[in-house]
Design a protein around this motif. Structure first.
Motif, short mmCIF file in Angstrom:
data_model
loop_
_atom_site.label_atom_id
_atom_site.label_comp_id
_atom_site.label_asym_id
_atom_site.label_seq_id
_atom_site.Cartn_x
_atom_site.Cartn_y
_atom_site.Cartn_z
N MET A 146 74.25 16.58 31.16
CA MET A 146 73.30 17.54 30.66
C MET A 146 73.73 18.03 29.29
O MET A 146 74.91 18.32 29.09
N SER A 147 72.79 18.09 28.39
CA SER A 147 73.12 18.66 27.09
C SER A 147 73.11 20.17 27.20
O SER A 147 72.45 20.74 28.06
N GLY A 148 73.86 20.81 26.36
CA GLY A 148 73.94 22.25 26.47
C GLY A 148 74.27 22.92 25.16
O GLY A 148 74.60 22.29 24.17
N ASN A 149 74.17 24.22 25.21
CA ASN A 149 74.45 25.07 24.08
C ASN A 149 75.40 26.14 24.61
O ASN A 149 75.01 26.93 25.46
N HIS A 150 76.63 26.17 24.13
CA HIS A 150 77.63 27.08 24.70
C HIS A 150 77.27 28.55 24.53
O HIS A 150 77.83 29.39 25.22
N THR A 151 76.34 28.89 23.66
CA THR A 151 75.93 30.29 23.51
C THR A 151 74.75 30.65 24.40
O THR A 151 74.38 31.82 24.49
N CYS A 152 74.17 29.69 25.08
CA CYS A 152 72.97 29.91 25.90
C CYS A 152 73.36 30.28 27.33
O CYS A 152 74.08 29.52 27.99
N GLN A 153 72.86 31.41 27.82
CA GLN A 153 73.23 31.85 29.17
C GLN A 153 72.77 30.87 30.24
O GLN A 153 73.45 30.70 31.26
N TYR A 154 71.64 30.19 30.06
CA TYR A 154 71.17 29.24 31.07
C TYR A 154 71.96 27.94 31.02
O TYR A 154 72.21 27.33 32.06
N CYS A 155 72.39 27.52 29.85
CA CYS A 155 73.26 26.34 29.77
C CYS A 155 74.59 26.64 30.46
O CYS A 155 75.12 25.80 31.18
N ARG A 156 75.13 27.86 30.24
CA ARG A 156 76.38 28.23 30.89
C ARG A 156 76.20 28.29 32.41
O ARG A 156 77.07 27.85 33.15
N LEU A 157 75.07 28.84 32.88
CA LEU A 157 74.80 28.90 34.31
C LEU A 157 74.72 27.49 34.90
O LEU A 157 75.30 27.22 35.96
N LYS A 200 63.32 31.35 39.96
CA LYS A 200 63.45 31.00 38.55
C LYS A 200 63.76 29.51 38.47
O LYS A 200 64.67 29.03 39.13
N ILE A 201 62.97 28.80 37.68
CA ILE A 201 63.17 27.37 37.42
C ILE A 201 63.74 27.26 36.01
O ILE A 201 63.13 27.75 35.06
N VAL A 202 64.90 26.63 35.87
CA VAL A 202 65.57 26.51 34.58
C VAL A 202 65.81 25.03 34.29
O VAL A 202 66.30 24.29 35.16
N SER A 203 65.49 24.62 33.07
CA SER A 203 65.76 23.23 32.70
C SER A 203 67.26 22.99 32.65
O SER A 203 68.02 23.87 32.24
N ARG A 204 67.68 21.82 33.06
CA ARG A 204 69.10 21.47 32.99
C ARG A 204 69.48 21.14 31.54
O ARG A 204 70.59 21.42 31.11
N ARG A 205 68.55 20.55 30.81
CA ARG A 205 68.77 20.21 29.40
C ARG A 205 68.32 21.40 28.55
O ARG A 205 67.37 22.09 28.89
#
Length: 145
Positions: free
Chosen positions: A1-12, A46-51
């Protein structure tokens, strides 16, 4: 999964621990969990995208193809496990710049409808939220068999 280390949903999505009540559903594209009890009624999902992406138009074809069936499965599960007459879908993405959507089960007995219901304060009990999360998860597992 791609992510953004500053994004709370990417961290979750990357965290080893699960949200309260656990993951309701997780696949290659979507993570689903119960909303916070202090700000949502039992059954709020809550539905959150993995990417990491923000808008509907940024979904890949595979993400879009998985989103509709997931919504239908969650709608069915929420109607079966709560007293929901309607399940409202909301996705503004204004506060957190990561694609996510909320499902709010509106009970038939609730005096408000539509946006009036959505705008009203919503609160729940943590134990009820966990129980709702477990009930929806059990329904999804049973329906998949």
């Amino acid at each position: 999964m791609s992510g953004n280390h500053t994004c709370q949903y990417c961290r979750l999505n990357a965290a080893a621990e699960e949200p309260p009540g656990g993951w309701i559903h997780r696949d290659a594209f979507w993570s689903v969990y119960h909303g916070p009890a202090d700000a949502s009624i039992p059954g709020t999902m809550k539905i959150v995208s993995r990417r990491h992406f923000v808008d509907f138009a940024e979904m890949t074809a595979s993400e879009a193809a998985a989103f509709g069936p997931l919504l239908a499965q969650l709608d069915t599960a929420l109607r079966a496990t709560t007293d929901a007459e309607r399940v409202h879908l909301v996705s503004t993405r204004d506060r957190v710049q990561h694609f996510h959507a909320w499902l709010y089960p509106r009970p038939a007995s609730h005096p408000l409808r539509g946006t009036d219901f959505l705008a009203a304060p919503q609160h729940g009990d943590p134990a009820e939220a966990v129980a709702a999360a477990h009930a929806v998860r059990r329904h999804l597992i049973a329906a998949a068999r």
